[in-house]
Design a protein around this motif. Structure first.
Motif, PDB file in Angstrom:
ATOM      1  N   UNK A 267       0.808  -1.348  -0.005  1.00  0.00           N
ATOM      2  CA  UNK A 267      -0.077  -0.084  -0.085  1.00  0.00           C
ATOM      3  C   UNK A 267       0.865   1.191  -0.057  1.00  0.00           C
ATOM      4  N   UNK A 268       0.181   2.263  -0.519  1.00  0.00           N
ATOM      5  CA  UNK A 268       0.883   3.525  -0.511  1.00  0.00           C
ATOM      6  C   UNK A 268      -0.401   4.837  -0.172  1.00  0.00           C
ATOM      7  N   UNK A 269       0.074   5.573   0.844  1.00  0.00           N
ATOM      8  CA  UNK A 269      -0.823   6.605   1.346  1.00  0.00           C
ATOM      9  C   UNK A 269      -1.120   7.506   0.331  1.00  0.00           C
ATOM     10  N   UNK A 270      -2.306   8.253   0.231  1.00  0.00           N
ATOM     11  CA  UNK A 270      -2.513   9.412  -0.378  1.00  0.00           C
ATOM     12  C   UNK A 270      -1.519  10.427  -0.594  1.00  0.00           C
ATOM     13  N   UNK A 271      -0.753  10.719   0.685  1.00  0.00           N
ATOM     14  CA  UNK A 271       0.498  11.506   0.725  1.00  0.00           C
ATOM     15  C   UNK A 271       1.528  10.950  -0.143  1.00  0.00           C
ATOM     16  N   UNK A 272       1.950   9.756  -0.050  1.00  0.00           N
ATOM     17  CA  UNK A 272       2.873   9.279  -0.797  1.00  0.00           C
ATOM     18  C   UNK A 272       2.632   9.213  -2.305  1.00  0.00           C
ATOM     19  N   UNK A 273       1.397   8.929  -2.514  1.00  0.00           N
ATOM     20  CA  UNK A 273       1.061   8.974  -3.956  1.00  0.00           C
ATOM     21  C   UNK A 273       1.102  10.291  -4.570  1.00  0.00           C
ATOM     22  N   UNK A 274       0.754  11.192  -3.669  1.00  0.00           N
ATOM     23  CA  UNK A 274       0.870  12.811  -4.143  1.00  0.00           C
ATOM     24  C   UNK A 274       2.218  13.154  -4.373  1.00  0.00           C
ATOM     25  N   UNK A 275       3.181  12.745  -3.748  1.00  0.00           N
ATOM     26  CA  UNK A 275       4.560  13.066  -3.938  1.00  0.00           C
ATOM     27  C   UNK A 275       5.225  12.214  -4.673  1.00  0.00           C
ATOM     28  N   UNK A 276       5.155  10.961  -4.923  1.00  0.00           N
ATOM     29  CA  UNK A 276       5.815  10.111  -5.740  1.00  0.00           C
ATOM     30  C   UNK A 276       6.224  10.905  -7.268  1.00  0.00           C
ATOM     31  N   UNK A 277       5.005  11.735  -7.972  1.00  0.00           N
ATOM     32  CA  UNK A 277       5.524  12.296  -9.114  1.00  0.00           C
ATOM     33  C   UNK A 277       6.473  13.337  -9.121  1.00  0.00           C
ATOM     34  N   UNK A 278       6.417  13.989  -7.986  1.00  0.00           N
ATOM     35  CA  UNK A 278       7.645  15.054  -7.655  1.00  0.00           C
ATOM     36  C   UNK A 278       9.116  14.226  -7.472  1.00  0.00           C
ATOM     37  N   UNK A 279       8.840  13.155  -6.755  1.00  0.00           N
ATOM     38  CA  UNK A 279      10.189  12.201  -6.802  1.00  0.00           C
ATOM     39  C   UNK A 279      10.829  11.799  -8.071  1.00  0.00           C
ATOM     40  N   UNK A 280       9.950  11.675  -8.880  1.00  0.00           N
ATOM     41  CA  UNK A 280      10.418  10.981 -10.201  1.00  0.00           C
ATOM     42  C   UNK A 280      10.976  12.238 -10.811  1.00  0.00           C
ATOM     43  N   UNK A 281      10.541  13.580 -10.769  1.00  0.00           N
ATOM     44  CA  UNK A 281      11.186  14.663 -11.087  1.00  0.00           C
ATOM     45  C   UNK A 281      12.433  14.839 -10.605  1.00  0.00           C
ATOM     46  N   UNK A 282      12.702  14.739  -9.363  1.00  0.00           N
ATOM     47  CA  UNK A 282      13.833  14.663  -8.496  1.00  0.00           C
ATOM     48  C   UNK A 282      14.938  13.995  -8.989  1.00  0.00           C
ATOM     49  N   UNK A 283      14.325  12.642  -9.195  1.00  0.00           N
ATOM     50  CA  UNK A 283      15.245  11.460  -9.570  1.00  0.00           C
ATOM     51  C   UNK A 283      16.052  11.950 -11.039  1.00  0.00           C
ATOM     52  N   UNK A 284      14.931  12.463 -11.870  1.00  0.00           N
ATOM     53  CA  UNK A 284      15.414  12.977 -13.223  1.00  0.00           C
ATOM     54  C   UNK A 284      16.468  14.052 -13.226  1.00  0.00           C
ATOM     55  N   UNK A 285      16.413  14.853 -12.260  1.00  0.00           N
ATOM     56  CA  UNK A 285      17.202  15.875 -12.253  1.00  0.00           C
ATOM     57  C   UNK A 285      18.578  15.326 -11.467  1.00  0.00           C
ATOM     58  N   UNK A 286      18.567  14.461 -10.590  1.00  0.00           N
ATOM     59  CA  UNK A 286      19.708  13.849 -10.046  1.00  0.00           C
ATOM     60  C   UNK A 286      20.447  13.040 -11.047  1.00  0.00           C
ATOM     61  N   UNK A 287      19.866  12.523 -11.841  1.00  0.00           N
ATOM     62  CA  UNK A 287      20.302  11.790 -13.127  1.00  0.00           C
ATOM     63  C   UNK A 287      21.087  12.537 -14.039  1.00  0.00           C
ATOM     64  N   UNK A 288      20.525  13.472 -14.382  1.00  0.00           N
ATOM     65  CA  UNK A 288      21.182  14.599 -15.228  1.00  0.00           C
ATOM     66  C   UNK A 288      22.320  15.185 -14.714  1.00  0.00           C
ATOM     67  N   UNK A 289      22.251  15.614 -13.471  1.00  0.00           N
ATOM     68  CA  UNK A 289      23.537  16.293 -12.572  1.00  0.00           C
ATOM     69  C   UNK A 289      24.819  15.296 -12.602  1.00  0.00           C
ATOM     70  N   UNK A 290      24.254  13.992 -12.099  1.00  0.00           N
ATOM     71  CA  UNK A 290      25.035  12.974 -11.738  1.00  0.00           C
ATOM     72  C   UNK A 290      25.975  12.612 -13.060  1.00  0.00           C
ATOM     73  N   UNK A 291      25.021  12.196 -13.914  1.00  0.00           N
ATOM     74  CA  UNK A 291      25.702  11.668 -15.034  1.00  0.00           C
ATOM     75  C   UNK A 291      26.485  12.565 -16.023  1.00  0.00           C
ATOM     76  N   UNK A 292      26.039  13.832 -16.165  1.00  0.00           N
ATOM     77  CA  UNK A 292      27.112  14.951 -16.758  1.00  0.00           C
ATOM     78  C   UNK A 292      28.263  15.036 -16.060  1.00  0.00           C
ATOM     79  N   UNK A 293      28.244  15.024 -14.916  1.00  0.00           N
ATOM     80  CA  UNK A 293      29.577  14.987 -14.088  1.00  0.00           C
ATOM     81  C   UNK A 293      30.309  13.642 -14.299  1.00  0.00           C
ATOM     82  N   UNK A 294      29.823  12.759 -14.213  1.00  0.00           N
ATOM     83  CA  UNK A 294      30.639  11.690 -14.206  1.00  0.00           C
ATOM     84  C   UNK A 294      31.072  11.481 -15.782  1.00  0.00           C
ATOM     85  N   UNK A 295      30.284  11.755 -16.649  1.00  0.00           N
ATOM     86  CA  UNK A 295      31.076  11.526 -18.002  1.00  0.00           C
ATOM     87  C   UNK A 295      32.021  12.549 -18.278  1.00  0.00           C
TER      88      UNK A 295
END
Length: 336
Positions: A267-295
């Motif tokens: 299960x996930x609470x409504x609060x978790x479901x509301x935040x998951x899309x923002x966390x997806x965006x955050x992961x996309x930001x992290x992926x760009x920053x980390x990979x550009x740096x490591x490359x």
């Protein structure tokens, strides 16, 4: 480590005579070992800089999962000639490194094949089961700070200075500002030890089998973090990779299939479901920053490091073109 050294290591430490095939990885040396009798294994030789506590966490977590849910398709740790789950070696370059041998999981990486809605639901069910299997696990290293744990996104802010493209830097800055506005809510969410990298490249499948998922691999980013972060990582890897060429209204169309399967198991609470899309965006930001740096640090491995970065720009544009409230509501009506 080259193939000849890996062959010698498999023979001397594990008594396996055979051939090896190198896998593309970001920092360690990983080989598929094919024994003369047809058996196959995975030989992993850690980067010399990797702390032994991280290897210990991964090995003990896999052993824990095997006890709690033996039917989950995770690698099994195979002991060396002294009965150890992992051991230190000195490679031919004189470097101290940790080595371990694991079972090989047959199938095709999910990022190399298509999937149907029903198959994606099966992927979600496996993630839900994995969450339950890791819930009672603890280890001294499970609270270490990982760049790939998105709850630490703000610690990556200095990497913005090295993003040369002005538009990309502006997008990442805007994404980080949005993420900062939900951090206090994130801190209040349920947390436990989780896989934290349930990407399509770490899921092995077979369309011919009823279970579909035949393997969950690479526990190198396992950490104690928010359950919602673990789900968001899985959903990020279901986003369309061609959103720039073929814009979509619902970026989460495929991800919702996975989420429906997940919610049948956990299960996930409504609060978790509301935040998951923002966390997806955050992961996309992290992926760009980390990979550009490591490359930039490892240009010889840039193709592998940046393999998922380019599709992320259109994905980030999708989030930033919508209000916070609109993004929050994206998954709230996903049926279990």
């Amino acid at each position: 480590m080259d193939e000849d050294e890996a062959i010698a290591l498999a023979r001397s430490r594990y008594g396996i005579q055979g051939k090896v095939t190198r896998f593309a990885t970001e920092k360690d040396d990983t080989f598929r070992v094919e024994a003369a009798d047809g058996r196959r294994f995975i030989l992993k030789v850690a980067n010399p800089s990797e702390d032994v506590s991280e290897i210990s966490l991964q090995a003990e977590l896999l052993q824990h999962i095997a006890q709690v849910d033996p039917d989950l398709p995770v690698p099994r740790i195979l002991p060396d000639d002294a009965g150890r789950a992992y051991a230190q070696i000195t490679d031919r370059a004189g470097q101290a490194r940790q080595v371990r041998l694991m079972s090989y999981l047959d199938g095709t990486p999910l990022d190399s094949t298509a999937s149907s809605p029903a198959e994606r639901e099966q992927v979600g069910e496996v993630l839900g089961r994995l969450r339950h299997a890791t819930a009672g696990f603890s280890h001294a290293a499970d609270t270490r700070v990982l760049a790939w744990d998105v709850k630490h996104l703000q610690s990556l802010r200095p990497l913005l200075d090295d993003v040369s493209d002005p538009h990309q830097r502006a997008v990442l800055t805007a994404g980080m500002a949005r993420f900062a506005s939900i951090e206090s809510r994130l801190a209040a969410l349920p947390m436990q030890v989780l896989h934290n990298d349930f990407s399509r490249s770490n899921i092995v499948v077979d369309h011919a089998l009823p279970a579909f998922v035949t393997g969950i691999i690479d526990f190198g980013d396992a950490v104690r973090t928010a359950v919602a972060i673990d789900v968001s990582t899985a959903l990020l890897n279901q986003l369309p990779r061609d959103a720039a060429e073929h814009p979509v209204n619902d970026l989460f169309a495929d991800g919702k299939d996975l989420l429906r399967g997940y919610l049948r198991q956990a299960s996930l609470s409504d609060e978790e479901l509301a935040l998951v899309p923002h966390l997806v965006m955050g992961r996309a930001v992290a992926r760009a920053l980390i990979t550009l740096w490591r490359a930039r640090l490892f240009p010889q491995n840039a193709t592998y490091i940046l393999r998922n970065t380019e599709p992320g720009w259109a994905q980030l544009d999708w989030f930033l073109a919508r209000s916070m409230d609109e993004v929050s509501g994206t998954l709230l009506n996903t049926a279990a």
